[in-house]
Design a protein around this motif. Structure first.
Motif, PDB file in Angstrom:
ATOM      1  N   LYS A  56      56.943  62.166 -13.487  1.00 34.18           N
ATOM      2  CA  LYS A  56      58.039  62.693 -14.297  1.00 34.18           C
ATOM      3  C   LYS A  56      57.649  64.043 -14.906  1.00 34.18           C
ATOM      4  O   LYS A  56      58.477  64.924 -15.078  1.00 34.18           O
ATOM      5  CB  LYS A  56      58.331  61.683 -15.411  1.00 34.18           C
ATOM      6  CG  LYS A  56      59.723  61.760 -15.953  1.00 34.18           C
ATOM      7  CD  LYS A  56      59.976  60.532 -16.837  1.00 34.18           C
ATOM      8  CE  LYS A  56      61.292  60.673 -17.570  1.00 34.18           C
ATOM      9  NZ  LYS A  56      61.515  59.533 -18.466  1.00 34.18           N
ATOM     10  N   GLU A  57      56.372  64.145 -15.264  1.00 37.91           N
ATOM     11  CA  GLU A  57      55.919  65.361 -15.945  1.00 37.91           C
ATOM     12  C   GLU A  57      54.934  66.149 -15.107  1.00 37.91           C
ATOM     13  O   GLU A  57      54.141  65.568 -14.366  1.00 37.91           O
ATOM     14  CB  GLU A  57      55.220  64.995 -17.260  1.00 37.91           C
ATOM     15  CG  GLU A  57      56.176  64.748 -18.405  1.00 37.91           C
ATOM     16  CD  GLU A  57      55.405  64.335 -19.643  1.00 37.91           C
ATOM     17  OE1 GLU A  57      54.685  65.183 -20.189  1.00 37.91           O
ATOM     18  OE2 GLU A  57      55.518  63.159 -20.024  1.00 37.91           O
ATOM     19  N   LEU A  58      54.968  67.442 -15.277  1.00 40.76           N
ATOM     20  CA  LEU A  58      53.988  68.296 -14.603  1.00 40.76           C
ATOM     21  C   LEU A  58      52.675  68.276 -15.385  1.00 40.76           C
ATOM     22  O   LEU A  58      52.626  67.848 -16.524  1.00 40.76           O
ATOM     23  CB  LEU A  58      54.506  69.735 -14.556  1.00 40.76           C
ATOM     24  CG  LEU A  58      55.716  70.017 -13.661  1.00 40.76           C
ATOM     25  CD1 LEU A  58      56.116  71.484 -13.808  1.00 40.76           C
ATOM     26  CD2 LEU A  58      55.417  69.698 -12.209  1.00 40.76           C
ATOM     27  N   GLY A  59      51.647  68.760 -14.765  1.00 37.30           N
ATOM     28  CA  GLY A  59      50.388  68.941 -15.488  1.00 37.30           C
ATOM     29  C   GLY A  59      49.246  68.120 -14.944  1.00 37.30           C
ATOM     30  O   GLY A  59      48.086  68.431 -15.186  1.00 37.30           O
ATOM     31  N   GLY A  60      49.544  67.057 -14.211  1.00 39.06           N
ATOM     32  CA  GLY A  60      48.478  66.263 -13.601  1.00 39.06           C
ATOM     33  C   GLY A  60      47.484  65.798 -14.636  1.00 39.06           C
ATOM     34  O   GLY A  60      47.855  65.402 -15.756  1.00 39.06           O
ATOM     35  N   ARG A  61      46.223  65.856 -14.290  1.00 36.05           N
ATOM     36  CA  ARG A  61      45.192  65.357 -15.187  1.00 36.05           C
ATOM     37  C   ARG A  61      45.039  66.232 -16.437  1.00 36.05           C
ATOM     38  O   ARG A  61      44.504  65.807 -17.440  1.00 36.05           O
ATOM     39  CB  ARG A  61      43.863  65.236 -14.444  1.00 36.05           C
ATOM     40  CG  ARG A  61      42.890  64.342 -15.172  1.00 36.05           C
ATOM     41  CD  ARG A  61      41.676  63.984 -14.360  1.00 36.05           C
ATOM     42  NE  ARG A  61      42.026  63.261 -13.158  1.00 36.05           N
ATOM     43  CZ  ARG A  61      41.835  63.715 -11.933  1.00 36.05           C
ATOM     44  NH1 ARG A  61      41.289  64.879 -11.736  1.00 36.05           N
ATOM     45  NH2 ARG A  61      42.178  62.998 -10.893  1.00 36.05           N
ATOM     46  N   LEU A  62      45.535  67.447 -16.352  1.00 34.79           N
ATOM     47  CA  LEU A  62      45.444  68.360 -17.496  1.00 34.79           C
ATOM     48  C   LEU A  62      46.085  67.745 -18.733  1.00 34.79           C
ATOM     49  O   LEU A  62      45.692  68.028 -19.868  1.00 34.79           O
ATOM     50  CB  LEU A  62      46.162  69.671 -17.123  1.00 34.79           C
ATOM     51  CG  LEU A  62      45.660  70.978 -17.722  1.00 34.79           C
ATOM     52  CD1 LEU A  62      44.169  71.124 -17.574  1.00 34.79           C
ATOM     53  CD2 LEU A  62      46.368  72.162 -17.065  1.00 34.79           C
TER      54      LEU A  62
END
Lengths: 59, 379, 158, 950
Positions: D561-567
């Protein structure tokens, strides 16, 4: 297109990283100037015998 | 210059009635419209013989002999093809060789008088054989095919081992020739008469050295070549030639060879060289029928109407060959059998190769076995 | 150099060659490693035996059994197939395919009764000029010791 | 390397330096000083006659001083350009002395002693600094005796010794007696990782020594023992750990933990005694060795300081160029428009250097995106090549390089007698401009439809001749080249008659092949100008942004749902402790402001097509793109019941802890609601073991970072480790800092994992510590497991099937080449970014993502791409549909198509085929032709070679 209209990228250093950068740019139709202080390209990697883990030759 | 008259005389092509029964029954013509035996005969007798020699389709013919069987005028088309090819070869024409001509190279290499093969390393320790004796088992190409067709997993040497097992079982110690050559069948049928003769002479010498009076074959082509072509092309060949199916049938009927149970439904592929060329239809069937539990079911086209396995002499193998093979395998499958038995290693190899097509494996997937392997398993 | 001199020289060359067995060796070299390795030997002026002839292919995986058998059929005394070291292949696994083909060829050559040493598969990288030179010298020596192929003068297509 | 020399878009200034830069990003003016080579680049053929004539012998820098060169020289055999150069420092010719031997020796009059340096001004939009690395000279280190003993070499010197074209031709020889050494010792970390040395770690030395140990034995089987004295073996990169493991299996290689205190040479025997502590017994010991190799550190390139001044960019504390810290951009310098790559910003290994080169290119491209060079092409009327072959053969003398050995006259006479040869000519330098023009004239005059040249190697000169042919309309694939120099005259110069014979045979073979050559047409395919990026983690976002900056349409697809992955779950980022959340916010803002189309909660359903023309169906919409970047990331290893991870809430992973730190907002970190008094880290959980032999690379730096964080709040920390692999900029310095603030590091043996048991509220950890050589017991409040990275499943497998990209033995996606193609895949047009290829830190992922973006850009910036016609083609009438070709091709070029019901034949996709010809070798029915290397062509060579005898 005359010389003054073109703008290129200058790559300083003709080792493996510089070569890679220059080739990628040139292949993207960008004018590249490469400056190398030694008489030949190659840098450190050219001096290596083989590279691990595949033992490829380096040149 | 070719002698049109001699060829015509020997093959009765002038008797052609132009009826086209040959073409109607030709397996090649069935799957490709560019090939017609009738037309080829026509070209030859109406002054276009030279053009025929240049025709690449010349090498398509399987020389399966289906046309010979059907011809009302007794035109010997198979013989006609053989002779035309000898002429074409003389004129520098050649077929498209499968496998890049590797097998042809093997055959020509074997014409060397100085070679010393390592061809008996496959013999299992428990079996006995000799270099002198009454009966020679002519192993033929099996060791080479076994090494070459590894990706098809045909293991053609199983046939040779089975023959040896059967012979030893019957207390026979056969002669295996250390330096036996290719029989020359494929070179002859692709027009290379000179090298064929060289191979034949080598083989005759080797057999004579062994002192044998009888040669046994587990393949249909060697059998035909020795029985018909050696006497026809080479002098001084006077040895009894026998096919393993005849041999086994004889032992079953007269010497009381008993075989164990084998509960499977099988069907049988008549190789062209054994069937139509040599009229051996019954012995293999007799062997199978003597196996308790084995149910032999015939394909719709069997005995002298049996369809060829689609390729001959390792040349011009192509889509048409594959279609013929697929057709024949489908026939085998529709009999309800789960095992297809044959008596020629090439039928076996060609069918196995066709079965690599996964797209139609539900239609052509069936186990295949050589008659000797089947028999040896029920000794 | 004058016309006369050259012919004279050529004759002497032939004469000396007649006295001893000069092997006929075919060397298949892949474009990316082995052929480049042979070039490297040149650049470094490494001297080695001239008794072989090179055929360049793009990959050692291209060298099919038919080529090798053809060479022996035509009277070659030795055949060398050379490609990149494992992991070094320009086509990732072409040299693995070459091994598979080679194993097949080797079995056939063995059946034919040729000495196993007449057929070799070797890896030479683009940097290994010395290795190329040593390999050729060694192979030429080996074949010279074995003498002419038992098939060399026979079995040719008529 | 050669590609650079030949590329029409690259202007090469070797033997030159940048002396002045002015302007700003997008508009720099740069002055380049070109030092004179004294040898004319256009005239020099690299034949080397000048060098042979030179009386001066000096040490060769390229061979690290172990070999010799002349004053006029080419640095090494494959030098680019291969123009020779005069080192005027050593040359005799000056105002007083006149030698001029080289000038007299040069047949082409290429040498001129009176050339002055020349300044060139160029106008560029951006700069890339790739100045590389220098090697620390251990001469000043008295303890290691490098200045005293000749038998002590640096790693680089030894590397040259191992090289077949090096000073000893690849023989391992002890310098004092030229004998093969029985015992060799490698000493690691020379000049680095010490208070008096450089504080950083040079990264590449460990693997270099490991490799050289293996190679040395290959080169000299007489070697009995190789000992490697190390502190930590840092086998961190992809495939390194398994390579290291393989060397451990060799019984002649011994790994010895310990740093020698001194090395002393015996004046008589020249043997070397190494003084080192036996850390097992705690006693000093002496090891005698025949040769010692010092793994000498990497230093910033000597001109770094000067260049920083000229460019106006900053240096870091370590003396390398400083990278842009705020956004963890490893490829940007402190000044806009100036990029860094390779070792310019700190030591890097080869794959990272290569990736950084591509990444820097991608960044630099933004400033010149409007100045792309046009794709021009002239229209040339093709020459009719029908009818019987008319072959022209051209023999090159190459000065005396060929003609000095081979008898050209005899050859010419012989070639005339060959079938279909209608013209023969010889030439002093066939490659010179004049001769190439003459060749064109001869093609016209004699109506040649095949051209054979006997000259140097086709590997360098075939393209030149082919172009000459093509320029006048002769299809370039009707040209054939015989190598009578590199593989004949140069290597058989002692036997000119036999060499001539060989040359004639090879020419006869080439002529035979030429008869079968066919004109081939280069096909062109159109290229979609857009790119799909799969995965919205830091790597995916970076790739998308880089491409967008260059003006390419980009679609970013993220499953979540959200971008950013493990970040999203990280606290602070190495190396500069930038808060991950800040970086992510900035990146998301940039993304929002960009033209990148973002699809979240979207999955890839199917991928079809090929390079330039991929068709991708997603759960949202179907896309047509020219290139695909896969940045689907990796997973963190789940320890499950290992160390009772699932059972106890105070057993955490590094990742769990990151989450805790991230939520503290600068305050104290609590575990189970209380501030821990003491914690222990256990390294290599789920890495470097039998199930997963690779090193996850990021866990050591992460642990050090987190340990420091704990120390800030007063928590005691112990780290149980095997080798500390603090890889990455600044990580080694942090490691030292951690030790400095009292973090206890306890090394446990590879085969004795620590044991964790419950003890009251806390945990008890028991381990064997090699420092004390005894069992260590410790009570802690929490245990943090340094869980490594593993391939993300099932995604990695799904993408493997979908994109037809193979996986490496470690399970991550396989790159085109582990060294030279770290972001490319075996499938053209598909690139890898971030952890999907192997574990990386966020900064490293983003650098690699830029590289992938650069690669994709150079593909989609073209409207059409040309396909090499030397590929394989199927004759469908001969095809049996047996699938052999399909199953053996690693590039998935052949596929079976149903031409009529039930009939399947193979077809080879021209865009995927690489032309190796393997399928042609396997095809049972000769249905496949390897164009330009057909069976007929090869057989013709074989036949003519063997028919006519040698």
């Amino acid at each position: 297109m005359t010389e003054t209209e073109t703008k290129g990228v200058l790559v300083i250093g003709g080792g493996i990283a510089g070569i890679q950068a220059a080739l990628d740019l040139a292949n993207s139709r960008v004018k590249v100037y490469m400056v190398e202080k030694a008489p030949s390209l190659g840098g450190r990697m050219a001096q290596l015998d083989k590279t691990f883990p595949t033992m490829d030759c380096s040149i | 210059m070719m002698n049109i008259e001699t060829i015509a005389k020997a093959t009765h092509v002038n008797d052609c009635l132009e009826c086209g029964k040959c073409t109607a029954n030709c397996p090649i013509s069935r799957f490709t419209d560019a090939y017609s035996p009738r037309l080829n005969v026509g070209r030859f007798i109406q002054g276009y013989a030279e053009e025929l020699l240049q025709d690449e389709r010349l090498w398509d013919c399987l020389t399966c002999g289906m046309c010979n069987v059907r011809c009302p005028a007794d035109v010997k088309y198979t013989e006609f093809m053989k002779r035309i090819r000898l002429e074409a070869f003389q004129n520098g024409r050649e077929a498209t060789c499968s496998h890049g001509g590797a097998i042809q190279s093997l055959m020509r290499i074997m014409t060397s008088p100085t070679m010393n093969q390592n061809r008996l390393e496959w013999v299992p320790k428990e079996f006995t054989y000799s270099d002198k004796g009454e009966l020679v088992y002519f192993v033929g190409c099996l060791p080479y095919f076994d090494a070459f067709f590894t990706d098809l997993e045909v293991n053609t040497l199983d046939t040779a081992k089975s023959v040896l097992k059967i012979l030893n079982h019957l207390d026979i110690t056969p002669v295996l020739l250390k330096n036996e050559r290719c029989c020359g069948h494929d070179l002859l049928w692709s027009g290379d008469l000179e090298n064929f003769k060289k191979l034949a002479k080598h083989n005759i010498t080797e057999i004579n050295k062994s002192g044998a009076k009888r040669v046994l074959f587990s393949c249909a082509e060697g059998y035909r070549t020795f029985k018909l072509d050696y006497p026809g092309y080479v002098d001084g060949f006077d040895i009894d030639v026998v096919h393993i199916s005849e041999f086994m049938a004889e032992h079953i009927s007269s010497n009381g060879l008993k075989l164990n149970r084998f509960d499977r439904r099988v069907t049988y592929q008549d190789p062209c060289r054994l069937g139509r060329h040599m009229n051996i239809y019954d012995p293999p069937r007799e062997v199978m029928n003597s196996i308790p539990g084995l149910e032999l079911v015939e394909m719709r086209k069997n005995r002298n109407t049996a369809v060829c396995c689609g390729t001959s002499a390792w040349m011009n193998c192509n889509l048409t060959s594959k279609q013929i093979q697929a057709y024949r395998l489908k026939s085998a499958k529709t009999t309800g059998a789960d095992l297809l038995v044959t008596t020629c290693p090439k039928c076996y190899i060609h069918f196995k190769c066709a079965q690599k097509d996964e797209n139609i494996s539900d239609q052509i997937g069936i186990d295949i076995q050589d008659l000797t392997v089947l028999t040896a398993s029920v000794l | 150099m004058t016309e006369k001199k050259t012919t004279a020289k050529k004759k002497t060359a032939k004469k000396t060659e007649k006295q001893k067995f000069v092997p006929k060796i075919v060397a298949f070299a892949c474009n990316w490693c082995s052929y480049a390795g042979a070039d490297n030997a040149g650049v470094n002026r490494i001297q080695y035996s001239p008794h072989f002839r090179v055929i360049r292919t793009m990959c050692s995986g291209r060298v099919k059994p038919a080529f090798v058998l053809k060479a022996f059929e035509m009277g070659a005394d030795g055949v060398l197939v050379s490609g990149c070291h494992f992991g070094d292949c320009h086509y990732i696994f072409g040299n693995y395919r070459a091994v598979e083909l080679f194993e097949k060829t080797k079995k056939l050559v063995h059946l034919l009764g040729l000495e196993d040493e007449r057929l070799r598969l070797e890896w030479v990288s683009a940097a290994e000029g010395i290795r190329w030179a040593e390999l050729i010298n060694e192979f030429v020596d080996q074949i010279t010791r074995l003498g002419p192929s038992p098939l060399s003068e026979n079995g040719k297509k008529s | 390397m050669m590609d650079v020399g030949r590329h029409p878009n690259i202007e090469l200034y070797t033997y030159s330096e940048v002396t002045h830069v002015e302007g700003k990003a997008g508009d720099f003016r740069v002055t380049v000083r070109r030092h004179p080579r004294y040898v004319d680049e256009d005239l020099c053929t690299g034949c080397g006659q000048c060098s042979d004539a030179c009386p001066i012998v000096v040490p060769n820098e390229f061979d690290a001083g172990l070999g010799a060169r002349r004053a006029i020289y080419s640095p090494f055999s494959q030098a680019v350009p291969n123009t020779f150069v005069i080192d005027r420092e050593s040359c005799l010719n000056d105002d007083f002395l006149v030698c001029e031997n080289c000038r007299k020796a040069c047949e082409r009059d290429a040498i001129n002693y009176d050339v002055a340096p020349q300044d060139v001004t160029i106008s560029v939009g951006s700069l890339i600094v790739a100045t590389g690395i220098d090697v620390f000279d251990p001469y000043t280190m008295k303890t290691y005796g490098y200045s005293v003993s000749q038998n002590i070499l640096t790693g680089l010197e030894f590397e040259r010794m191992l090289n077949a074209s090096g000073p000893t031709q690849g023989h391992v020889l002890r310098p004092t007696d030229r004998r093969v050494p029985k015992k060799i010792a490698f000493v690691q970390c020379v000049g680095v990782r010490g208070e008096n040395d450089c504080q950083y770690c040079s990264l590449f030395c460990c693997m270099n020594s490991v490799k050289d140990a293996l190679l040395a034995k290959d080169h000299a089987p007489e070697i009995e023992e190789i000992t490697i004295f190390y502190s930590d073996i840092r086998a961190f990169g992809k495939g390194y750990e398994s390579f290291y493991n393989r060397t451990k299996e060799r019984d002649y290689i011994k790994y010895f933990k310990g740093k020698p205190s001194k090395i002393v040479e015996d004046p008589a025997s020249h043997d070397l005694t190494i003084y080192v502590e036996d850390t097992l017994t705690g006693k000093p010991m002496e090891v005698v060795s025949d040769m010692v190799i010092l793994a000498s550190a990497g230093l910033p390139s000597s001109d770094t300081l000067k260049l920083a001044d000229v460019l106006g960019i900053e240096l870091g504390q370590d003396g390398f160029f400083k990278t842009e810290k705020e956004n963890a951009q490893l490829l940007r310098s402190t000044k806009e428009g100036i990029f860094l790559c390779g070792c310019a910003s700190g030591p890097e290994d080869i794959p990272d250097s290569v990736a950084q080169g591509s990444g820097a290119a991608a960044g630099a491209e933004k400033y010149v995106a409007d100045f792309r060079l046009p794709e021009t092409e002239e229209e040339i009327t093709p020459i009719d090549v029908g009818g019987p072959p008319r072959i022209g053969v051209f023999l090159c003398h190459c000065g005396i390089n060929i003609a000095g050995v081979l008898d050209i006259e005899t050859m010419e006479e012989y070639v005339r007698s060959l079938p279909n040869v209608v013209h023969v000519q010889n030439d002093l330098f066939l490659c010179s401009d004049g001769s190439q023009k003459l060749l064109q004239e001869m093609i016209k005059e004699h109506r040649l439809n095949r051209v054979v040249s006997a000259a140097c190697t086709p590997r360098t000169h075939e393209p030149i001749f082919q172009e000459t042919c093509a320029r006048i309309g002769l299809n370039p694939y009707l040209f054939e080249m015989v190598n009578v120099r590199d593989q004949c005259s140069w290597v058989h110069s002692q036997e000119p008659l036999l060499a001539t014979q060989r040359a004639m045979d090879q020419i006869r073979m080439a002529v035979a092949r030429a008869q079968w050559l066919e004109p081939l047409e280069q096909k062109e395919i159109s290229v979609e100008g857009s790119v799909l990026v799969i995965g919205g983690g830091p790597a995916g976002i970076q790739s998308a942004l880089d491409l967008d900056a260059q003006g390419f349409p980009v679609t970013l697809v993220e499953k979540e749902k959200e971008l950013g992955g493990r970040l999203r779950f990280l606290d602070r980022l190495l190396p500069e402790n930038v808060p991950a959340v800040d970086l992510l916010q900035r990146k998301l803002a940039q993304l929002k402001a960009s033209g990148v189309r973002v699809f979240t909660e979207t999955e890839i359903k199917e991928v079809g097509g090929f390079v330039g023309n991929f068709e991708v169906s997603t759960t949202k919409e179907t896309l047509k793109v020219g290139s695909i970047i896969l940045a689907s990331g990796s997973d963190v290893y789940d320890p499950k019941d290992e160390y009772d991870y699932e059972k106890y809430s105070n057993v955490l992973t590094n990742m769990d802890l990151e989450g805790i730190f991230a939520q503290t907002d600068g305050g104290e970190a609590l575990i189970n609601g209380t501030k821990p008094k003491r914690v222990a880290f256990i390294q290599c959980v789920g890495s470097r073991n039998e199930d997963n032999p690779h090193c996850s690379r990021i866990c050591c730096p992460t642990t050090v970072k987190q340990a420091l964080r704990f120390r800030e709040q007063g928590t005691d920390v112990a780290v149980f480790y095997r080798d500390m692999r603090t890889v990455g900029h600044g990580a080694e310095e942090q490691y030292r800092a951690a030790r400095g603030v009292g973090v206890v590091f306890i090394r446990y043996p590879d085969d004795q994992k620590p044991v964790v048991t419950k003890s009251g509220k806390g945990l008890r950890i028991q381990a064997f510590g090699t420092m004390l050589n005894d069992t260590v017991n410790m009570e802690v409040d929490a245990v943090i497991l340094a869980a490594g990275m593993v391939p993300k499943e099932p995604d990695t497998n799904t993408f493997k099937e979908m994109l037809k990209v193979p996986r490496s033995p470690d399970g991550f996606m396989m790159e085109r080449h582990p060294k030279l193609g770290p972001v490319e895949t075996t499938t053209d047009g598909i690139f890898l970014a971030g952890c999907v290829q192997s574990p990386k830190s966020a900064a490293e992922s983003m650098a690699q993502a830029s590289a992938a973006a650069g690669k994709a850009a150079s593909l989609v910036c073209r409207e059409r791409i040309k396909l090499d016609p030397t590929i394989c083609r199927v004759n469908e009438a001969l095809c049996r549909g047996c699938r052999t070709c399909v199953s053996i091709c690693d590039f998935h070029a052949p596929e079976l198509v149903e031409t009529s019901p039930g009939i399947f034949v193979a077809r080879i996709n021209e865009a995927l085929c690489k032309g190796c010809g393997t399928c042609a070798a396997w095809c049972p029915t000769e249905a496949i032709a390897a164009q330009h290397f057909t069976d007929q062509q090869i057989e013709a060579m074989l036949e003519t070679m063997l028919e006519e005898g040698l």
